[in-house]
Design an enzyme around this catalytic site. Structure first.
Site, PDB file in Angstrom:
ATOM      1  N   TRP A  34       0.824  -1.222   0.000  1.00 17.94           N
ATOM      2  CA  TRP A  34       0.000   0.000   0.000  1.00 17.94           C
ATOM      3  C   TRP A  34       0.857   1.270   0.000  1.00 17.94           C
ATOM      4  CZ3 TRP A  34      -0.351  -4.030   3.458  1.00 17.94           C
ATOM      5  CH2 TRP A  34       0.318  -3.872   4.668  1.00 17.94           C
ATOM      6  N   GLU A  47      -5.689   0.814   5.627  1.00 20.03           N
ATOM      7  CA  GLU A  47      -5.859   1.283   7.003  1.00 20.03           C
ATOM      8  C   GLU A  47      -6.943   0.510   7.737  1.00 20.03           C
ATOM      9  OE1 GLU A  47      -3.854   2.939   8.564  1.00 20.03           O
ATOM     10  OE2 GLU A  47      -2.671   3.850   6.985  1.00 20.03           O
ATOM     11  N   THR A  53      -4.454  -5.473  13.501  1.00 26.84           N
ATOM     12  CA  THR A  53      -4.030  -6.625  12.715  1.00 26.84           C
ATOM     13  C   THR A  53      -2.593  -6.423  12.250  1.00 26.84           C
ATOM     14  OG1 THR A  53      -6.314  -6.769  11.941  1.00 26.84           O
ATOM     15  CG2 THR A  53      -4.702  -8.120  10.796  1.00 26.84           C
ATOM     16  N   TYR A 130      -8.488   7.831  14.017  1.00 21.10           N
ATOM     17  CA  TYR A 130      -7.202   7.365  13.491  1.00 21.10           C
ATOM     18  C   TYR A 130      -7.233   7.267  11.961  1.00 21.10           C
ATOM     19  CZ  TYR A 130      -3.730   4.505  11.456  1.00 21.10           C
ATOM     20  OH  TYR A 130      -2.780   4.067  10.593  1.00 21.10           O
ATOM     21  N   ASP A 148      -2.526   6.052  16.652  1.00 22.81           N
ATOM     22  CA  ASP A 148      -2.827   4.638  16.909  1.00 22.81           C
ATOM     23  C   ASP A 148      -2.012   4.190  18.125  1.00 22.81           C
ATOM     24  OD1 ASP A 148      -0.248   4.577  16.005  1.00 22.81           O
ATOM     25  OD2 ASP A 148      -0.529   2.794  14.769  1.00 22.81           O
ATOM     26  N   CYS A 212      17.745   4.016  18.109  1.00 24.73           N
ATOM     27  CA  CYS A 212      16.640   4.942  17.856  1.00 24.73           C
ATOM     28  C   CYS A 212      17.118   6.277  17.273  1.00 24.73           C
ATOM     29  CB  CYS A 212      15.864   5.194  19.140  1.00 24.73           C
ATOM     30  SG  CYS A 212      14.451   6.299  18.887  1.00 24.73           S
TER      31      CYS A 212
END
Length: 369
Positions: A34, A47, A53, A130, A148, A212
């Site tokens: 996507w 989305e 999921t 969201y 989210d 990070c």
DNA sequence: TAGACGTGGGT
DNA sequence: TACCCAAGTCT
């Protein structure tokens, strides 16, 4: 806690933070189906699929779904039965029924174009805060927050936000933070980078702080509290329900199947005859017999047990005792109650729980020879 | 606001 | 085994 959050926002060099985050995303983002183009419809489908999921689970479903329903027009005109079939096994089936309903709304009332207006897009079925923010930012480059679970985890650590992320009311705290931080040059990458960081680096357990890209901006890393954040209260344990089910065939070998109601658990999916076992009643076979007689006006003979199945949902567990048996007669075949061959059954959508029942049946037959 | 709403994977 | 987790939304 709000004071603390504002305080941490003031400590951040926002330009540098955006730059570090987006540069990392440009270098490290995963190639996902996507992400190939910005078609708002495809972003939308992805989305919805991605809600609760995993990415790895979604990928094959996304490809199959887009192949079958490549455009808003295609999905708009599709039979619901085919649409459900394309979703079979993905779970949270109301997502896809809402999606098709919303897509029809767009096809009919928005000239087939996904609205780029926050209020309009939020009015569509299944599009919550969201998803609205994700589509607006990713497909249209509009600087709206897309908060989210990843974003709440990442920002709770960076900004030391101790609000309980299990509470619905906490989301607006994070939305306010995103509004303060988001890049207006590239809101799409900013939002996606926050989520990607949560998925790849700032993970729920053992985050990879040493790798990070925004470590220097992170209050939790400074304070050593990354393993205490985010704060998330646990859910109550769910209930167990005893179910008796049967794979029933008539003299021609056709199977009796039933369509579930259009609301609630596994809405509009097909199933084998089954009923909840009420303890203070006679034996479970008799209970199933009664249910079948009342609901389908059918006479059946229930035979051997073919297996015991535990199926765990997010909010309850079914303990299923599954039998095989025969349909002697049936008065009322209908749109919801059908006798079908094994081959015909493949066109109908079953939940995983009922697929397990059929697998038990097949195994039992093979064992008997 | 908390519970309903799926499934598969990880510990 | 029994949790928890994964790009939430609806009621």
């Amino acid at each position: 806690m709000k004071k603390a959050q504002v305080k941490q926002l003031e400590n951040i060099d926002i330009d540098k933070f955006q730059q570090d985050l987006i540069s990392w995303f440009e270098a490290e983002q995963r190639e996902l189906p996507w992400r190939k183009d910005k078609d708002p419809y495809k972003i939308w489908v992805s989305e919805i699929m991605l809600q609760q999921t995993r990415v790895d689970t979604v990928i094959p479903y996304f490809q199959g779904f887009i192949e079958q329903f490549p455009t808003i027009e295609a999905l708009s005109n599709a039979e619901e039965e085919r649409v459900l079939k394309a979703w079979e096994g993905l779970g949270y089936y109301s997502r896809v029924r809402n999606l098709q309903s919303a897509v029809k709304e767009v096809y009919e009332n928005y000239d087939g174009k996904v609205p780029a207006d926050p209020q309009e897009i939020s009015s569509l079925k299944g599009v919550g805060p969201y998803t609205a923010g994700a589509i607006l930012s990713i497909a249209y480059g509009i600087p709206e927050p897309a908060v989210d679970g990843n974003v709440m985890r990442v920002l709770s650590r960076i900004l030391s936000i101790w609000d309980d992320i299990a509470k619905a009311s906490s989301r607006k705290v994070f939305e306010a933070a995103v509004r303060a931080l988001i890049s207006h040059d590239n809101p799409s990458y900013f939002n996606q980078a926050l989520m990607e960081l949560g998925a790849l680096i700032c993970t729920p357990t053992s985050p990879s702080c040493l790798l990070c890209p925004v470590q220097e901006h992170c209050d939790a890393f400074r304070e050593g509290t990354q393993n205490e954040l985010p704060v998330k209260t646990r859910k109550k344990k769910h209930r167990h329900v005893q179910i008796v089910a049967a794979v029933l065939q008539n003299a021609e070998g056709k199977f009796l199947i039933h369509k579930r109601p259009d609301k609630g658990l596994l809405a509009n999916l097909w199933e084998f005859p089954n009923t909840e076992v009420i303890q203070a009643f006679i034996n479970e076979k008799d209970q199933l017999n009664e249910m079948v007689k009342d609901a389908y006006e059918a006479e059946i003979q229930i035979g051997e047990m073919i297996g015991q199945i535990e199926h765990v949902f997010s909010h309850l567990t079914w303990n299923i005792n599954a039998y095989q048996g025969q349909v002697r007669s049936i008065a009322k075949e209908s749109a919801e109650v059908k006798l079908v061959t094994a081959e015909e059954m493949k066109a109908y959508t079953f939940s995983v729980s009922h697929q397990k029942i059929f697998q038990q049946f097949i195994q039992h037959i093979e064992k008997e020879g």
